[in-house]
Motif scaffolding. Structure first.
Motif, short mmCIF file in Angstrom:
data_model
loop_
_atom_site.label_atom_id
_atom_site.label_comp_id
_atom_site.label_asym_id
_atom_site.label_seq_id
_atom_site.Cartn_x
_atom_site.Cartn_y
_atom_site.Cartn_z
N MET A 272 -6.19 -15.97 5.14
CA MET A 272 -6.62 -16.91 4.12
C MET A 272 -6.75 -18.31 4.74
O MET A 272 -6.18 -18.57 5.80
CB MET A 272 -5.60 -16.93 2.99
CG MET A 272 -5.43 -15.61 2.26
SD MET A 272 -6.86 -15.15 1.26
CE MET A 272 -6.79 -16.40 -0.04
N HIS B 14 4.21 -4.61 4.35
CA HIS B 14 3.00 -4.22 5.08
C HIS B 14 3.29 -3.28 6.24
O HIS B 14 4.23 -3.48 7.00
CB HIS B 14 2.28 -5.46 5.63
CG HIS B 14 0.93 -5.14 6.21
ND1 HIS B 14 0.77 -4.61 7.47
CD2 HIS B 14 -0.30 -5.23 5.68
CE1 HIS B 14 -0.52 -4.40 7.68
NE2 HIS B 14 -1.20 -4.78 6.63
N MET C 134 0.85 -1.20 0.00
CA MET C 134 0.00 0.00 0.00
C MET C 134 0.88 1.25 0.00
O MET C 134 2.06 1.17 0.36
CB MET C 134 -0.89 -0.01 1.25
CG MET C 134 -1.88 -1.18 1.31
SD MET C 134 -3.19 -1.09 0.06
CE MET C 134 -4.14 0.33 0.66
N GLY D 56 -5.15 -5.65 -2.63
CA GLY D 56 -5.31 -6.50 -1.44
C GLY D 56 -5.15 -7.97 -1.78
O GLY D 56 -4.55 -8.74 -1.02
N THR D 57 -5.68 -8.37 -2.92
CA THR D 57 -5.56 -9.77 -3.34
C THR D 57 -4.10 -10.14 -3.56
O THR D 57 -3.66 -11.23 -3.16
CB THR D 57 -6.38 -9.99 -4.63
OG1 THR D 57 -7.76 -9.84 -4.31
CG2 THR D 57 -6.16 -11.37 -5.22
N ILE E 267 -6.89 -7.81 4.69
CA ILE E 267 -5.50 -8.13 5.02
C ILE E 267 -4.60 -6.92 4.76
O ILE E 267 -3.75 -6.56 5.59
CB ILE E 267 -5.04 -9.37 4.20
CG1 ILE E 267 -5.81 -10.62 4.68
CG2 ILE E 267 -3.53 -9.59 4.31
CD1 ILE E 267 -5.62 -11.86 3.83
N ALA E 268 -4.81 -6.25 3.64
CA ALA E 268 -4.01 -5.06 3.29
C ALA E 268 -4.18 -3.96 4.33
O ALA E 268 -3.25 -3.19 4.57
CB ALA E 268 -4.40 -4.55 1.91
N MET E 269 -5.37 -3.88 4.95
CA MET E 269 -5.66 -2.78 5.87
C MET E 269 -5.51 -3.20 7.33
O MET E 269 -5.98 -2.51 8.24
CB MET E 269 -7.07 -2.26 5.61
CG MET E 269 -7.27 -1.68 4.22
SD MET E 269 -6.19 -0.23 3.89
CE MET E 269 -7.13 1.06 4.75
N ALA E 270 -4.86 -4.31 7.58
CA ALA E 270 -4.71 -4.80 8.95
C ALA E 270 -3.83 -3.87 9.78
O ALA E 270 -2.93 -3.21 9.26
CB ALA E 270 -4.10 -6.20 8.94
N ARG F 158 1.24 4.14 7.96
CA ARG F 158 1.43 4.62 6.59
C ARG F 158 0.99 6.07 6.45
O ARG F 158 1.64 6.88 5.80
CB ARG F 158 0.66 3.74 5.60
CG ARG F 158 1.21 2.32 5.51
CD ARG F 158 0.57 1.52 4.38
NE ARG F 158 -0.85 1.23 4.59
CZ ARG F 158 -1.85 1.84 3.96
NH1 ARG F 158 -1.62 2.78 3.06
NH2 ARG F 158 -3.09 1.51 4.22
N GLY G 164 -8.75 -9.87 0.80
CA GLY G 164 -7.46 -9.23 0.55
C GLY G 164 -7.43 -7.79 1.05
O GLY G 164 -6.43 -7.34 1.60
N THR G 165 -8.52 -7.09 0.85
CA THR G 165 -8.59 -5.70 1.32
C THR G 165 -8.46 -5.64 2.84
O THR G 165 -7.75 -4.79 3.38
CB THR G 165 -9.91 -5.07 0.85
OG1 THR G 165 -9.86 -4.95 -0.57
CG2 THR G 165 -10.14 -3.70 1.46
N LEU H 123 -13.41 -5.93 4.82
CA LEU H 123 -13.29 -4.72 5.61
C LEU H 123 -14.67 -4.20 6.04
O LEU H 123 -14.79 -3.55 7.07
CB LEU H 123 -12.52 -3.65 4.81
CG LEU H 123 -11.81 -2.58 5.61
CD1 LEU H 123 -10.83 -3.14 6.62
CD2 LEU H 123 -11.09 -1.61 4.67
N LEU I 45 -7.05 -0.29 -3.64
CA LEU I 45 -7.81 -1.48 -3.25
C LEU I 45 -8.78 -1.89 -4.35
O LEU I 45 -8.98 -3.08 -4.60
CB LEU I 45 -8.53 -1.22 -1.92
CG LEU I 45 -7.59 -1.05 -0.72
CD1 LEU I 45 -8.33 -0.46 0.47
CD2 LEU I 45 -6.94 -2.38 -0.33
N LEU J 159 -11.27 -14.38 -1.79
CA LEU J 159 -10.76 -13.13 -2.38
C LEU J 159 -11.90 -12.32 -3.01
O LEU J 159 -11.90 -11.09 -2.92
CB LEU J 159 -9.67 -13.45 -3.41
CG LEU J 159 -8.39 -14.06 -2.81
CD1 LEU J 159 -7.51 -14.68 -3.89
CD2 LEU J 159 -7.60 -12.99 -2.02
N ILE K 109 -1.56 -8.76 -2.07
CA ILE K 109 -0.94 -8.82 -0.74
C ILE K 109 -1.29 -10.14 -0.05
O ILE K 109 -0.43 -10.82 0.51
CB ILE K 109 -1.36 -7.59 0.11
CG1 ILE K 109 -0.76 -6.32 -0.51
CG2 ILE K 109 -0.94 -7.75 1.57
CD1 ILE K 109 -1.27 -5.00 0.07
N ALA K 110 -2.58 -10.52 -0.13
CA ALA K 110 -3.03 -11.77 0.49
C ALA K 110 -2.30 -12.99 -0.09
O ALA K 110 -2.07 -13.97 0.60
CB ALA K 110 -4.54 -11.94 0.31
N PRO L 265 -2.45 1.02 8.50
CA PRO L 265 -2.93 2.30 7.95
C PRO L 265 -2.41 3.50 8.75
O PRO L 265 -1.95 4.48 8.18
CB PRO L 265 -4.46 2.16 8.05
CG PRO L 265 -4.71 0.69 7.97
CD PRO L 265 -3.54 0.04 8.67
#
Lengths: 189, 189
Positions: B13, A113, A13, A151-152, B154-157, A119, B151-152, B94, A146, B146, A154-155, A116
């Protein structure tokens, strides 16, 4: 004949610390392909000013015209012209990674990672012209990424570097991972 | 009055190791709400056999009928009935996290990450009736998650636990993180 390159793709991100990983890769002898540069080049070719707004709009147009992996495709000539170690910085979707894998046989996906909150604080401190000034602007910019499907990617990463500490800590972890990948690749060859 | 609970939401996941984090949480005195259990309960209420296939179909129907945060909403009574430390296992988007945040004021989002290769090998070794037997089945099941938007999340964790080592290593990292969150919360109260 399978491609003998070690191709490492980096996803993260905004403000997660991708460029520090690229910096370490350069130190280790990688050629670095910045996906945003490919879009910037395409913008120039079309006579567009490379503002953040214009680039985001152009990417949208390109994806609509030429499919979700278009930015990866724009990078192929740069990867082709690179040496045996290549790091691609700025993956935004799994489609892009899959395009690299179809073309080069293998691509290791590394996610960087940070939370938020972390970042946001980093981007505010960085204060590039294009960086968010408020939490709302930050969230809107995240939302653009996103939507594309970052996100996908990253997952589905093969490795995750968590970047909540100092730049030096991230660089140390990146150096360790990249060195391991280079060694593993050497072992396979 | 703001809710005084410490609410920790876990996303990951299939095969990433979420249930080990839940196990550690229980040891530390958390009440654990498994989002899948809420769906299973709803299935029983509707007279459906709780097979993996049926549950996935029911979740799809519920989301279409009652919105993307429906499974979170099904968990509200369980969270309401819990003590001051609650871990919610099985976030898939999310939207669900935001629903918990709207209701409880704050929710810390923890992602558990392992590479696709590692997760596949774990799920194959686990061999629950519903676990994938081939790489294709595995990728299809990932795809379902997904699509929902995992994924979103996970990206925003807020925190990521990387789980490429032994179960003990993950549990140690989870214990450290949860203890820190509990202490931080205590400090804030």
């Amino acid at each position: 004949m399978p491609d003998k390159r070690l191709l490492v793709c980096v996803v993260g991100m905004p403000g997660s610390g991708k460029s520090l990983v690229a910096e370490v890769a350069r130190e280790l002898g990688f050629d670095v392909v910045v996906m945003g540069d490919a879009v910037r080049r395409e913008a120039r070719r079309r006579g567009l000013e490379p503002t953040g707004e214009n680039l985001r709009r152009l990417m949208k147009i390109l994806r609509a015209e030429r499919g979700p992996a278009v930015v990866a495709e724009l990078c192929f000539p740069l990867v082709d012209a690179s040496g045996p170690l290549v790091l691609v910085d700025g993956i935004r979707s799994l489609d892009e990674v899959e395009a690299f894998r179809r073309r080069y046989g293998r691509a290791v996906l590394v996610a960087v990672h940070a939370s938020p909150r972390t970042r946001f604080e980093r981007l505010r401190a960085r204060g590039r012209r294009d960086d968010p000034r408020s939490w709302e602007e930050f969230r809107e910019r995240d939302e653009v990424e996103l939507q594309v499907g970052i996100g996908t990617a990253i997952a589905m990463a093969d490795h995750v570097l968590v970047n909540e500490g100092t730049p030096e800590e991230l660089k140390r972890a990146a150096r360790q991972l990249l060195t391991k990948l280079v060694a593993g690749e050497a072992g396979r060859a």
